[in-house]
Design a protein around this motif. Structure first.
Motif, PDB file in Angstrom:
ATOM      1  N   GLU A  53       0.863  -1.182   0.000  1.00 24.64           N
ATOM      2  CA  GLU A  53       0.000   0.000   0.000  1.00 24.64           C
ATOM      3  C   GLU A  53       0.896   1.226   0.000  1.00 24.64           C
ATOM      4  O   GLU A  53       1.863   1.300   0.762  1.00 24.64           O
ATOM      5  CB  GLU A  53      -0.876   0.038   1.249  1.00 24.64           C
ATOM      6  CG  GLU A  53      -1.918  -1.036   1.305  1.00 24.64           C
ATOM      7  CD  GLU A  53      -2.828  -0.891   2.509  1.00 24.64           C
ATOM      8  OE1 GLU A  53      -3.213   0.253   2.855  1.00 24.64           O
ATOM      9  OE2 GLU A  53      -3.148  -1.918   3.109  1.00 24.64           O
ATOM     10  N   ILE A  54       0.567   2.185  -0.857  1.00 22.08           N
ATOM     11  CA  ILE A  54       1.348   3.414  -0.958  1.00 22.08           C
ATOM     12  C   ILE A  54       0.350   4.572  -0.965  1.00 22.08           C
ATOM     13  O   ILE A  54      -0.147   4.958  -2.013  1.00 22.08           O
ATOM     14  CB  ILE A  54       2.201   3.425  -2.249  1.00 22.08           C
ATOM     15  CG1 ILE A  54       2.998   2.148  -2.384  1.00 22.08           C
ATOM     16  CG2 ILE A  54       3.102   4.659  -2.287  1.00 22.08           C
ATOM     17  CD1 ILE A  54       3.474   1.853  -3.789  1.00 22.08           C
ATOM     18  N   GLY A  55       0.009   5.079   0.217  1.00 22.25           N
ATOM     19  CA  GLY A  55      -0.983   6.153   0.303  1.00 22.25           C
ATOM     20  C   GLY A  55      -2.324   5.685  -0.209  1.00 22.25           C
ATOM     21  O   GLY A  55      -2.928   4.772   0.336  1.00 22.25           O
ATOM     22  N   ASP A  56      -2.812   6.294  -1.295  1.00 18.53           N
ATOM     23  CA  ASP A  56      -4.103   5.928  -1.881  1.00 18.53           C
ATOM     24  C   ASP A  56      -3.950   4.874  -2.975  1.00 18.53           C
ATOM     25  O   ASP A  56      -4.899   4.573  -3.681  1.00 18.53           O
ATOM     26  CB  ASP A  56      -4.792   7.168  -2.457  1.00 18.53           C
ATOM     27  CG  ASP A  56      -4.068   7.750  -3.660  1.00 18.53           C
ATOM     28  OD1 ASP A  56      -2.839   7.957  -3.553  1.00 18.53           O
ATOM     29  OD2 ASP A  56      -4.716   8.004  -4.689  1.00 18.53           O
ATOM     30  N   SER A  57      -2.776   4.286  -3.093  1.00 18.67           N
ATOM     31  CA  SER A  57      -2.484   3.329  -4.159  1.00 18.67           C
ATOM     32  C   SER A  57      -2.188   1.945  -3.590  1.00 18.67           C
ATOM     33  O   SER A  57      -1.702   1.814  -2.475  1.00 18.67           O
ATOM     34  CB  SER A  57      -1.269   3.794  -4.966  1.00 18.67           C
ATOM     35  OG  SER A  57      -1.494   5.092  -5.467  1.00 18.67           O
ATOM     36  N   PHE A  58      -2.470   0.938  -4.403  1.00 15.51           N
ATOM     37  CA  PHE A  58      -2.234  -0.439  -4.006  1.00 15.51           C
ATOM     38  C   PHE A  58      -1.529  -1.173  -5.145  1.00 15.51           C
ATOM     39  O   PHE A  58      -1.838  -0.967  -6.321  1.00 15.51           O
ATOM     40  CB  PHE A  58      -3.552  -1.157  -3.702  1.00 15.51           C
ATOM     41  CG  PHE A  58      -4.290  -0.575  -2.542  1.00 15.51           C
ATOM     42  CD1 PHE A  58      -4.063  -1.040  -1.260  1.00 15.51           C
ATOM     43  CD2 PHE A  58      -5.203   0.447  -2.723  1.00 15.51           C
ATOM     44  CE1 PHE A  58      -4.746  -0.502  -0.175  1.00 15.51           C
ATOM     45  CE2 PHE A  58      -5.887   0.991  -1.651  1.00 15.51           C
ATOM     46  CZ  PHE A  58      -5.663   0.518  -0.375  1.00 15.51           C
TER      47      PHE A  58
END
Length: 72
Positions: A53-58
């Motif tokens: 998971e990277i902030g609002d990204s997967f």
């Protein structure tokens, strides 16, 4: 040496920064939680794995690009 072909999927919430600029931390957490739950369902159906998971990204990994449903 053998090789393996896998499929990588990266999701990102469109216009995330604009969408949350006036949101509280709790509202942002709820938005990301909703995103996670939505993609988790897809992962379960098609046998993908959440890698990061990277902030609002997967970032996800699937064993194949073919449409193969898991037996779960």
């Amino acid at each position: 040496m053998s090789s393996l072909t896998q499929t990588v999927l990266f999701t990102d919430l469109a216009n995330y920064t604009e969408a949350v600029q006036d949101s509280s931390r709790q509202e942002i957490r709820e938005l990301i939680k909703s995103h996670r739950e939505l993609v988790a369902h897809t992962l379960q159906i098609f046998g993908g794995e959440l890698i990061k998971e990277i902030g609002d990204s997967f970032l996800f990994l699937f064993g194949s690009a073919r449409l193969v449903q898991s037996s779960s």
